[in-house]
Design a protein around this motif. Structure first.
Motif, PDB file in Angstrom:
ATOM      1  N   MET A 227       0.778  -1.341   0.049  1.00  0.00           N
ATOM      2  CA  MET A 227      -0.002  -0.137  -0.229  1.00  0.00           C
ATOM      3  C   MET A 227       0.813   1.135   0.039  1.00  0.00           C
ATOM      4  O   MET A 227       1.856   1.098   0.508  1.00  0.00           O
ATOM      5  N   GLU A 228       0.440   2.358  -0.428  1.00  0.00           N
ATOM      6  CA  GLU A 228       1.180   3.546  -0.401  1.00  0.00           C
ATOM      7  C   GLU A 228      -0.156   4.817   0.118  1.00  0.00           C
ATOM      8  O   GLU A 228      -0.979   4.739  -0.456  1.00  0.00           O
ATOM      9  N   THR A 229       0.650   5.525   0.891  1.00  0.00           N
ATOM     10  CA  THR A 229      -0.444   6.428   1.338  1.00  0.00           C
ATOM     11  C   THR A 229      -0.218   7.812   0.475  1.00  0.00           C
ATOM     12  O   THR A 229       0.940   8.252   0.084  1.00  0.00           O
TER      13      THR A 229
ATOM     14  N   ALA B 250       1.061   8.790   7.225  1.00  0.00           N
ATOM     15  CA  ALA B 250       1.241   7.450   6.616  1.00  0.00           C
ATOM     16  C   ALA B 250       0.646   6.512   7.322  1.00  0.00           C
ATOM     17  O   ALA B 250       0.603   6.488   8.596  1.00  0.00           O
ATOM     18  N   GLU B 251      -0.072   5.696   6.550  1.00  0.00           N
ATOM     19  CA  GLU B 251      -0.794   4.396   7.138  1.00  0.00           C
ATOM     20  C   GLU B 251       0.336   3.342   7.615  1.00  0.00           C
ATOM     21  O   GLU B 251       1.097   2.983   6.810  1.00  0.00           O
ATOM     22  N   THR B 252       0.303   2.967   8.822  1.00  0.00           N
ATOM     23  CA  THR B 252       1.380   1.832   9.426  1.00  0.00           C
ATOM     24  C   THR B 252       0.599   0.731   9.458  1.00  0.00           C
ATOM     25  O   THR B 252       1.312  -0.177   9.738  1.00  0.00           O
ATOM     26  N   SER B 253      -0.412   0.684   9.805  1.00  0.00           N
ATOM     27  CA  SER B 253      -1.292  -0.555  10.022  1.00  0.00           C
ATOM     28  C   SER B 253      -1.410  -1.549   8.908  1.00  0.00           C
ATOM     29  O   SER B 253      -1.480  -1.003   7.708  1.00  0.00           O
TER      30      SER B 253
END
Length: 98
Positions: free
Chosen positions: A42-44, A49-52
């Motif tokens: 995945m890419e924000t 930034a999405e870290t989950s």
């Protein structure tokens, strides 16, 4: 109308989380669900930034999704996940254009 469960998961014990991953698909399938994405790349694009780990499930309707989440089968998976991860699970109704 389809329904979706979006899970944002922080894995704290990868080995134990594998047990959860082996149990959850049985319950998902039993209640007519399917994985749309399961923690892939995945890419924000905007915002923090999405870290989950992000998992998206699709079910035939809200009732089926609730049935899955509250089922004894998924209860076993949740028990396995208890000390292996924490996260947020959101149920939302799908959109069907008129």
């Amino acid at each position: 109308m389809p329904a979706y469960i979006i899970a944002r998961i922080n894995v704290t014990d990868p080995e134990q989380y594998e047990v959860y991953k082996s149990l959850a698909p049985v319950a998902i399938k039993k209640y007519g669900g399917q994985y749309l994405t399961r923690g892939g790349a995945m890419e924000t694009l905007e915002g923090a930034a999405e870290t989950s780990r992000v998992v998206i499930l699709q079910f035939p309707d809200m009732e089926a999704a609730r049935g899955f989440y509250n089922s004894p089968e998924y209860g076993k998976a949740k028990d396995a996940r208890e000390n292996a991860a924490n996260g947020t699970f959101t149920l939302l109704e799908g959109y069907v254009p008129a």
